[in-house]
Every structure is written in C-alpha cells, then in structure tokens.
Design a protein around this motif. Sequence first.
Motif, short mmCIF file in Angstrom:
data_model
loop_
_atom_site.label_atom_id
_atom_site.label_comp_id
_atom_site.label_asym_id
_atom_site.label_seq_id
_atom_site.Cartn_x
_atom_site.Cartn_y
_atom_site.Cartn_z
N GLU A 190 1.84 -10.96 -2.58
CA GLU A 190 0.55 -11.58 -2.85
C GLU A 190 -0.59 -10.64 -2.46
O GLU A 190 -1.58 -10.50 -3.17
N LEU A 191 -0.38 -9.97 -1.34
CA LEU A 191 -1.42 -9.11 -0.80
C LEU A 191 -1.68 -7.91 -1.71
O LEU A 191 -2.82 -7.50 -1.91
N MET A 192 -0.61 -7.32 -2.23
CA MET A 192 -0.73 -6.00 -2.83
C MET A 192 -0.65 -5.92 -4.34
O MET A 192 -1.06 -4.92 -4.92
N LEU A 241 -3.80 -5.09 -6.23
CA LEU A 241 -4.31 -3.77 -5.85
C LEU A 241 -3.51 -2.67 -6.53
O LEU A 241 -4.06 -1.71 -7.06
N THR A 298 -6.54 7.85 -9.70
CA THR A 298 -6.89 8.42 -8.41
C THR A 298 -5.73 8.47 -7.43
O THR A 298 -5.87 8.98 -6.35
N LEU A 299 -4.58 7.92 -7.84
CA LEU A 299 -3.49 7.84 -6.87
C LEU A 299 -2.80 9.18 -6.69
O LEU A 299 -2.45 9.84 -7.65
N THR A 354 -0.36 8.38 -1.32
CA THR A 354 -0.99 7.05 -1.31
C THR A 354 -0.16 6.08 -2.13
O THR A 354 -0.01 4.91 -1.76
N LEU A 407 2.60 4.92 -0.02
CA LEU A 407 2.13 4.05 1.06
C LEU A 407 1.77 2.66 0.53
O LEU A 407 1.98 1.66 1.21
N LEU A 408 1.24 2.61 -0.69
CA LEU A 408 0.98 1.30 -1.29
C LEU A 408 2.28 0.53 -1.48
O LEU A 408 2.37 -0.66 -1.18
N THR A 415 3.48 -0.75 1.85
CA THR A 415 2.74 -1.90 2.34
C THR A 415 3.20 -3.18 1.64
O THR A 415 3.42 -4.21 2.27
#
Lengths: 254, 218
Positions: free
Chosen positions: B30-32, B35, B44-45, B49, B52-53, B56
């Motif tokens: 739900e959080l990610m 995003l 831009t990734l 990163t 790491l996304l 997470t």
Amino acid sequence: MKGYGQPHTYPGRLIIVEGIDGSGKSTQLQLLQRWLVSQGHTVFFTEWNSSKLVKETTKLGKKNRTLTPLTFSLLHATDFADRLFYNMIPPLKAGMIVLADRYVYTAFARDVARGCDPGWVRKLYDFAIRPDLAFYFKVPVDVSLGRILSGRAKIKYYEAGMDLNLSADPVESFSKFQSRILEEYDRVVEEFKLTVIDATAEIDEQQEVVREVVTRALATYQPRWKHGQAEVPGGGDPVSGAGIPEPQGQADRH
Amino acid sequence: MGRTTQIERLRNWLEVQGHGVVETGWTRSELMSSLIELAKEGNTLTRDTFSLLYATDFAERLENQVIPALRSGFIVLSDRYVYTAFARHAARGGGPEWIRGVFGFAIVPDTVLYLRTDLESLLPRVIGSKGMDYWESGMDLHLGEDLYDSFCVYQQRIIAEYEAMAKEYKFEVVDTVRRSMEEIQQDLRERIEPVVRRPRKVDVSLLDPKALDAKVER
C-alpha cells in the motif's frame, strides 16, 4: 565498508553536520554556507529526507503511522541514494563544496535507536562516500527539548519516537528516544571520527570553531570557480548569496 | 510464464484442502506501489534507488502481511521474492554482496518455485500480452538499438542470473517451455504437496455429535 571508509577522489569537498533535533546544527550549517559564499565559493546544500522521489511516500507513511523501523530506514536510504546521485556527486565532480544537513550517521544513530541491526544499517549505506569533514553537534537532551518546545508547540509523532511505545507522553517519549539516539551517536563519533562541537555554547562561538576547522580542511582544496557564478554543467543550481534556503524548522527532517 | 494464473489455481487447490492462503506480490504494498509506478514513469531512477524502492516495498509487505499471516498459520503465496531484486540488480551491473545484505532481513521461504523459461518462449508471450515495457527491456542500460534488441539482451541477463541462483539457492525448477498450463500446474502441486502436508489434528470421532448438529443448524 568500502564506500564511506575511503576518501573520495572528486575535486570538490563534502562537509556534513550531524546532531539530534534541536542541536542547532542546521543554524550552524546555514551560517557556514553564508560565509563560504561570501568567500566566493560555489556551494551546494542538501538535506536529509528531502528528495522528491520519496517525500510523498514518507509523508503518507507518517500520516497513517504505518512505518516500521525497517521501512522507515529503507525509505531514508532510498532518499539518500537519490540525493547522492543527483545532488552530491555531480557538484563534487564539478569541484564544488557540498554541504549536507545530516548524512549516513543519522541513520546509524537513529535507525539503530529504533531497533535496526547496526551492522545491517552500515552495510545498507555502503554506496555512500566518505565526507571530507563531519561535524557532530553535541547537546544534552534537555537542552534540545527546550529549544524545540520554544520554537513550536508540539513535538511530532516520529520525532518523539512514539512508534516505539516508550511512553504515552510525547515529551517523555522524546526524551527517552533522543537519549537512545545520543548513545548511538557517541558510538558513531568514535567509530567514524566525527569532529565534535559543543552545541551548548553560544551560536557565534560555535561558528568560530566551525569556520576554523573548515579553513584547515579546505587547505588543499582548489576551487575551480570563484564568486559562485560558475557555469554548472547540469545537476542543480549553484547557490548564490541571495538564494540560501532557510532551514525549515530544525527538527523537521525526520 | 503465466505466473499469476498458476498462483490463482494453486490458491484454489490449497483452499479446497482447507488451508488458509494469503497472497502477496512484488510492488503491491500500500505504501509503495503508487510511488514505484510514478518513479518508473520518470527517468530518474538509478540502479541503487530502484533496488532500495523494491526493498522498502518488500519490507512493508513482509512485516504487515507475510509474517502476521505465517504467525496465524496461513500459507503465503508470494508472486516473486527477493531473488527478483537480486536478478535485476545484477543485470544492471550491481555486485551481489550489497543487495543481498540489504534484503538480509527477509525470511527464507520454505520452497522457491522457479518457473523456468527461455527467451524464445518469453518473446511471443510478452509481445502478445501487454507489450514490451521500458524497464523490463532494460532500456535504462542502453543495451540495444531499440526496445526489442534491448529486451533480448536484458532478459538473457536476467535468465542467466536466475539460472545461477537456482543452483545457489536450490530452487525447485519447474520447466515451462513447451508445456501446457495444466502440466505445469500438476508439477507445481507435486512440489508443494510435501511442504504443506500436515497430520490430521482433530479427531472427529471424539466430538460431541450434538455440538456438530448445532453447528450445522446455525
């Protein structure tokens, strides 16, 4: 520890500040920035948890209070990786001075105080580079608490470590949580040889010490540009004297 | 490879046997999830990163879905696991040590079912369904002149990573090339069966017949 264990080879310089909320580190960094700019240096400023990439998500997680120590830590690492790549390495390669409000040591102190494994957090940030100069603004919890409470009415949920159930009272929880962070910072200072500044001293006294230490650290630095008006080959805007961002509430960068 | 359909059928099969099942899937937290979608739209990734996304998102699901479900005795079917991150990180030139350390908090699955395929089988499948996607083709790596060329080089790398991990982590390798959905499903079930088998815990003969009746009436 290959990442931050070895000095970088970029022509620029990386100076970072650390300290608990209310230690006055952001004020000191802002004063340092003003001075460096007045000396004709081109300075870039970056701060903890400010990348566009994860900002909204961190906000959402904080609002819903669904962040755990693990996801909290990983989100901050993501933010850091993004800023390192876009806001720190390009100016360093271009030979400029980068000032960072909080660095990996914040994670080493805070995530560990939240219960993350110290070894894991250090490995997580293995891609980071070692700063040329790292200040730690040391202050007892009661002083920092007083500064924060005088500045605004309420302590924030995560800042107080309310997610750790240390106490139902925000002020007491803040005290306990920040004390834990202080203990971890003490370890970090020892391990990574941070330069400790007595943050209970007067602002101008601290700044005098900071500028002295910076002057020495910059002895071998050869600026490519003077008076801040360099043509920047991509990767951010040079900060001129007028454009210095004001620190947004000392303790807002959780 | 039809992972989603296979998982759907596995779930049904397990539930018919009376098992509680919880599903979780890559980037579905739900959080990610929003995003990650948003970040993929921009260019831009960077490799780290990106990883790491994923970490997470994975952590969020592990702590909020997977572990609570396991504690309550559910069988968790996870569509992709840490190995996806390992493969993608390596395919982008990242060393194995860091990424494995980042995911060091993950729990070791009871079984890892690896649906093995080859590029030849993958191509018509991807083009025929949702088409080739920028990231799945490794376009950020500039591997080929166009999407198709890039896709081929990138997916070959991914497959090579999976093959290496299959040995290292002792995956259950389920071949999918030139096999029907039905055959693959049977193969999957045979491999899952020993892991979920449990002795009968309730002795039905000891139950009070009246209690049973009462339940039926309600």
